[in-house]
Design an enzyme around this catalytic site. Structure first.
Site, PDB file in Angstrom:
ATOM      1  N   ILE A  29      -7.860  -2.866  -0.816  1.00 22.24           N
ATOM      2  CA  ILE A  29      -6.745  -2.660   0.107  1.00 22.24           C
ATOM      3  C   ILE A  29      -7.120  -1.676   1.203  1.00 22.24           C
ATOM      4  CG2 ILE A  29      -4.393  -1.775   0.320  1.00 22.24           C
ATOM      5  CD1 ILE A  29      -3.860  -2.858  -2.496  1.00 22.24           C
ATOM      6  N   ASP A  62     -13.513   8.278  -0.337  1.00 23.21           N
ATOM      7  CA  ASP A  62     -13.511   7.616  -1.642  1.00 23.21           C
ATOM      8  C   ASP A  62     -14.541   8.317  -2.516  1.00 23.21           C
ATOM      9  OD1 ASP A  62     -12.671   4.345  -2.515  1.00 23.21           O
ATOM     10  OD2 ASP A  62     -13.858   5.624  -3.824  1.00 23.21           O
ATOM     11  N   SER A  94       0.228   3.106  -3.599  1.00 19.08           N
ATOM     12  CA  SER A  94      -0.744   2.909  -4.673  1.00 19.08           C
ATOM     13  C   SER A  94      -0.078   3.008  -6.040  1.00 19.08           C
ATOM     14  CB  SER A  94      -1.894   3.907  -4.530  1.00 19.08           C
ATOM     15  OG  SER A  94      -1.420   5.244  -4.566  1.00 19.08           O
ATOM     16  N   ASP A 151       6.355   3.476  -1.630  1.00 20.07           N
ATOM     17  CA  ASP A 151       6.664   2.186  -2.258  1.00 20.07           C
ATOM     18  C   ASP A 151       6.609   2.258  -3.779  1.00 20.07           C
ATOM     19  OD1 ASP A 151       7.175  -0.700  -2.081  1.00 20.07           O
ATOM     20  OD2 ASP A 151       5.120  -0.948  -2.798  1.00 20.07           O
ATOM     21  N   GLU A 204      10.276   4.160 -12.464  1.00 19.89           N
ATOM     22  CA  GLU A 204      10.906   3.058 -11.739  1.00 19.89           C
ATOM     23  C   GLU A 204      11.857   2.299 -12.656  1.00 19.89           C
ATOM     24  OE1 GLU A 204       7.843   0.641 -10.026  1.00 19.89           O
ATOM     25  OE2 GLU A 204       7.090   2.242  -8.736  1.00 19.89           O
ATOM     26  N   HIS A 233       8.725  -0.881  -4.696  1.00 24.31           N
ATOM     27  CA  HIS A 233       7.464  -1.404  -5.224  1.00 24.31           C
ATOM     28  C   HIS A 233       7.255  -2.861  -4.792  1.00 24.31           C
ATOM     29  CE1 HIS A 233       4.440  -0.709  -8.729  1.00 24.31           C
ATOM     30  NE2 HIS A 233       3.914  -1.480  -7.800  1.00 24.31           N
ATOM     31  N   GLY A 248       5.024  -3.726  -2.206  1.00 26.06           N
ATOM     32  CA  GLY A 248       3.826  -3.859  -1.386  1.00 26.06           C
ATOM     33  C   GLY A 248       3.181  -5.227  -1.489  1.00 26.06           C
ATOM     34  N   GLY A 249       3.103  -5.754  -2.683  1.00 25.41           N
ATOM     35  CA  GLY A 249       2.502  -7.073  -2.885  1.00 25.41           C
ATOM     36  C   GLY A 249       3.512  -8.179  -3.061  1.00 25.41           C
TER      37      GLY A 249
END
Length: 400
Positions: free
Chosen positions: A151, A170, A228, A253, A258, A281, A283-284
């Site tokens: 991503i 990273d 993430s 997100d 949750e 949540h 995002g996808g």
């Protein structure tokens, strides 16, 4: 073969599994540990998304479970080592929803830079606030990406095409795409950029990864995004920095806790703060992404059930052997000890069964071998292989 699919998995996955001969049960919500245990007797294939937790206790009780499909990117909701110890293959969808997450991140960066949520709220309340104050273009500004995987790296490319100058950090040595610039530390990245977007994975070590210390390192009036994992960010610290004005806007997100199902109550310390975008949540969660995920993961589950293929499994050795007609395929997962393959082949020879084809791979303490055999004593052979001390799990598949 029976499959249980939870959490609103795309209907294409149901159709694919049914076309491959599975008896499919579908449920819309997530299940807690006790509910899941009660639901798994007789189930060979389990499909979940991010809410359902597949714990060691669940796996211990589910003795007929052969494979788990995570119809999402993350697999931290599954005890992967316990699944491997029991010969349960786990598959996910590491690529299918990357574009959806990237597009949401880009949309939120622009929305925060233009204060679009505040403008929208004002108009809904009957206030005409036509002003350029505090509104900025994203072109020419700096974006810092924390986590440069599937991503993060795609976000880098799309952001650069909009004129953003991209920096990334990273812990793994990643190839910079386009004109993106690598930072040697998180501190370096935070000192350089005006917008920070988190795209780290769900490993336990990332818990509390971004808190008061990291927010203090960010440049004044920066923007912050987390698409993430919810537990990587200290939301109390984020709230404090938003209220003080040090952080000018945030888009979140994912949350530490949750709701279990759509329609359940949600509370967050970030609610009610100007220029803060909260999304559930998603995002996808686009039709395109969910359809792609459904196709990909259902295909992996079917290939494992029918052929024993473990290509792209996240917890077992990766093995694939093309399908051929006739005979029997032995799927043998075993402890990876010296000489085990020779011992298994000797057992096969002792039962006067011919090996047509064979392939082996190992991963840490486990080895996995697919063997196509033919002969009259295959049933006796299977019993003998199951009784070998090295055997973790054996499955016999007839090649049609």
């Amino acid at each position: 073969m029976k499959a249980l699919l939870l959490e609103n998995i795309h209907s294409d996955a149901v159709e694919i599994l049914q076309s491959r001969g599975f008896d499919v049960e579908v449920r819309s919500g997530a299940l807690d540990e006790d509910e899941l245990i009660r639901s798994l007797p007789g189930v060979n294939v389990l499909g979940i998304r991010s809410k359902t937790q597949v714990t060691e206790r669940v796996l211990k009780e589910a003795d007929q479970l052969e494979t788990i499909g995570a119809f999402c990117i993350g697999t931290n909701q599954i005890d992967l080592s316990s699944a491997a110890e029991r010969g349960v293959a786990v598959f996910n969808a590491p690529f299918s929803n990357t574009r959806s997450v990237v597009e949401l991140a880009i949309a939120e960066i622009i929305a925060m830079a233009r204060h679009l949520t505040d403008k929208n709220a004002a108009l809904h309340n009957g206030v005409w606030d036509k002003s350029a104050k505090g509104a900025h273009e994203v072109r020419g500004r700096t974006l810092g990406i924390v986590g440069y995987g599937n991503i993060g790296s795609q976000l880098s490319v799309v952001a650069e095409s909009l004129g953003l100058q991209v920096y990334f950090y990273d812990i793994v040595d990643r190839l910079a795409l386009g004109n993106a610039r690598r930072c040697g530390s998180l501190e370096e990245l935070l000192s350089k950029v005006e917008t920070v977007s988190l795209h780290v994975d769900g490993r336990a070590g990332n818990g509390g990864f971004f808190g008061a210390e990291q927010f203090a390192m960010m440049r004044p009036r920066s923007l912050f995004l987390n698409l993430s994992r919810g537990f990587v960010v200290d939301h109390e610290s984020l709230r404090d920095n938003l209220l003080s004005g040090h952080i000018a806007g945030a888009a979140v997100d994912v949350f530490p806790a949750e709701p279990k199902a759509a329609g359940d109550a949600f509370t967050s310390v970030l609610q009610g703060i100007p220029n803060v975008i909260l999304t559930p949540h998603v995002g996808g969660s686009t039709e395109e992404a969910q359809q792609d995920i459904g196709h990909f993961v259902a295909g992996k589950l079917s290939d494992f059930a029918d052929l024993g293929a473990t290509t792209m499994s996240v917890n077992l050795p990766q093995v694939q052997l093309d399908e051929t007609a006739g005979g029997v395929r032995l799927l043998h997962l075993h402890h990876n000890v010296p000489g085990v393959l020779a011992k298994l082949n000797q057992v096969i020879a002792d039962h006067e069964v011919n090996i047509d084809r064979q392939t082996l791979s190992t991963r840490g303490p486990l080895g996995y071998v697919l063997t196509d055999v033919s002969g009259a004593r295959v049933a006796e052979l299977a019993d003998a292989l199951r009784n070998q001390p090295e055997t973790v799990r054996l499955k016999v598949v007839e090649r049609r």
